[in-house]
Design a protein around this motif. Structure first.
Motif, PDB file in Angstrom:
ATOM      1  N   LEU A  38      11.801 -66.118  20.515  1.00 33.71           N
ATOM      2  CA  LEU A  38      12.618 -64.825  20.829  1.00 33.71           C
ATOM      3  C   LEU A  38      13.452 -64.449  19.390  1.00 33.71           C
ATOM      4  CD1 LEU A  38      13.599 -62.525  22.631  1.00 33.71           C
ATOM      5  CD2 LEU A  38      15.399 -64.172  23.627  1.00 33.71           C
ATOM      6  N   GLY A  39      14.227 -65.407  18.917  1.00 32.19           N
ATOM      7  CA  GLY A  39      14.960 -65.128  17.941  1.00 32.19           C
ATOM      8  C   GLY A  39      14.098 -64.420  16.591  1.00 32.19           C
ATOM      9  N   TRP A  40      12.965 -65.121  16.196  1.00 31.38           N
ATOM     10  CA  TRP A  40      12.293 -64.730  15.221  1.00 31.38           C
ATOM     11  C   TRP A  40      11.608 -63.431  15.593  1.00 31.38           C
ATOM     12  CZ3 TRP A  40      12.848 -65.892  10.500  1.00 31.38           C
ATOM     13  CH2 TRP A  40      13.214 -67.156  10.322  1.00 31.38           C
ATOM     14  N   THR A  41      11.197 -63.071  16.813  1.00 35.40           N
ATOM     15  CA  THR A  41      10.719 -61.796  17.390  1.00 35.40           C
ATOM     16  C   THR A  41      11.728 -60.712  17.241  1.00 35.40           C
ATOM     17  OG1 THR A  41       9.376 -62.769  19.083  1.00 35.40           O
ATOM     18  CG2 THR A  41       9.856 -60.552  19.365  1.00 35.40           C
ATOM     19  N   LEU A  42      12.766 -60.870  17.250  1.00 35.64           N
ATOM     20  CA  LEU A  42      13.981 -59.943  17.292  1.00 35.64           C
ATOM     21  C   LEU A  42      14.329 -59.704  15.508  1.00 35.64           C
ATOM     22  CD1 LEU A  42      16.735 -61.028  19.793  1.00 35.64           C
ATOM     23  CD2 LEU A  42      15.169 -58.969  19.938  1.00 35.64           C
ATOM     24  N   GLU A  44      11.782 -59.855  13.268  1.00 36.60           N
ATOM     25  CA  GLU A  44      10.803 -59.090  12.811  1.00 36.60           C
ATOM     26  C   GLU A  44      10.983 -57.774  13.223  1.00 36.60           C
ATOM     27  OE1 GLU A  44       5.960 -58.821  13.646  1.00 36.60           O
ATOM     28  OE2 GLU A  44       6.954 -60.576  14.474  1.00 36.60           O
ATOM     29  N   VAL A  45      11.415 -57.489  14.382  1.00 38.64           N
ATOM     30  CA  VAL A  45      11.619 -56.082  14.891  1.00 38.64           C
ATOM     31  C   VAL A  45      12.626 -55.392  14.112  1.00 38.64           C
ATOM     32  CG1 VAL A  45      12.540 -54.699  16.918  1.00 38.64           C
ATOM     33  CG2 VAL A  45      10.817 -56.481  17.388  1.00 38.64           C
ATOM     34  N   GLY A  46      13.770 -56.160  13.810  1.00 39.02           N
ATOM     35  CA  GLY A  46      14.902 -55.507  12.946  1.00 39.02           C
ATOM     36  C   GLY A  46      14.233 -55.444  11.647  1.00 39.02           C
ATOM     37  N   LEU A  47      13.599 -56.063  11.125  1.00 39.80           N
ATOM     38  CA  LEU A  47      12.837 -55.814   9.707  1.00 39.80           C
ATOM     39  C   LEU A  47      11.990 -54.712   9.637  1.00 39.80           C
ATOM     40  CD1 LEU A  47      12.221 -59.415   8.455  1.00 39.80           C
ATOM     41  CD2 LEU A  47      14.041 -57.922   7.685  1.00 39.80           C
ATOM     42  N   ARG A  48      11.319 -54.445  10.638  1.00 38.30           N
ATOM     43  CA  ARG A  48      10.383 -53.446  10.692  1.00 38.30           C
ATOM     44  C   ARG A  48      11.113 -52.106  10.917  1.00 38.30           C
ATOM     45  NH1 ARG A  48       5.222 -54.793  14.800  1.00 38.30           N
ATOM     46  NH2 ARG A  48       4.508 -56.722  13.551  1.00 38.30           N
ATOM     47  N   LEU A  49      12.388 -52.065  11.724  1.00 39.31           N
ATOM     48  CA  LEU A  49      13.188 -50.942  11.734  1.00 39.31           C
ATOM     49  C   LEU A  49      13.746 -50.604  10.470  1.00 39.31           C
ATOM     50  CD1 LEU A  49      14.818 -51.572  15.520  1.00 39.31           C
ATOM     51  CD2 LEU A  49      12.908 -49.742  14.682  1.00 39.31           C
ATOM     52  N   ALA A  50      14.132 -51.595   9.872  1.00 36.07           N
ATOM     53  CA  ALA A  50      15.041 -51.447   8.579  1.00 36.07           C
ATOM     54  C   ALA A  50      14.032 -51.066   7.337  1.00 36.07           C
ATOM     55  CB  ALA A  50      15.666 -52.530   8.170  1.00 36.07           C
TER      56      ALA A  50
END
Length: 60
Positions: A38-42, A44-50
């Motif tokens: 879950l942590g790594w998924t979050l 990854e999502v944060g990096l995609r948004l940024a």
């Protein structure tokens, strides 16, 4: 027994019950593997948004 004394006893009992529920809930943790995924998924999502390119406004 005075009303205030009885209310204080009830309030104290309620606080003790809340503390016990909190202690029991804190003792139950998800498996480390699930937390890690879950942590790594979050991340990854944060990096995609940024890193999403934003259109630059046209200079007029």
């Amino acid at each position: 027994m005075h009303t205030e004394t009885r209310l204080a006893q009830l309030h104290a009992a309620d606080l003790h019950a809340q503390a016990e529920r909190h202690r029991l809930a804190a003792a139950v943790k998800p498996p480390v593997e699930l937390r890690t995924r879950l942590g790594w998924t979050l991340v990854e999502v944060g990096l995609r948004l940024a890193s999403t390119p934003r259109p630059t406004p046209a200079l007029v």
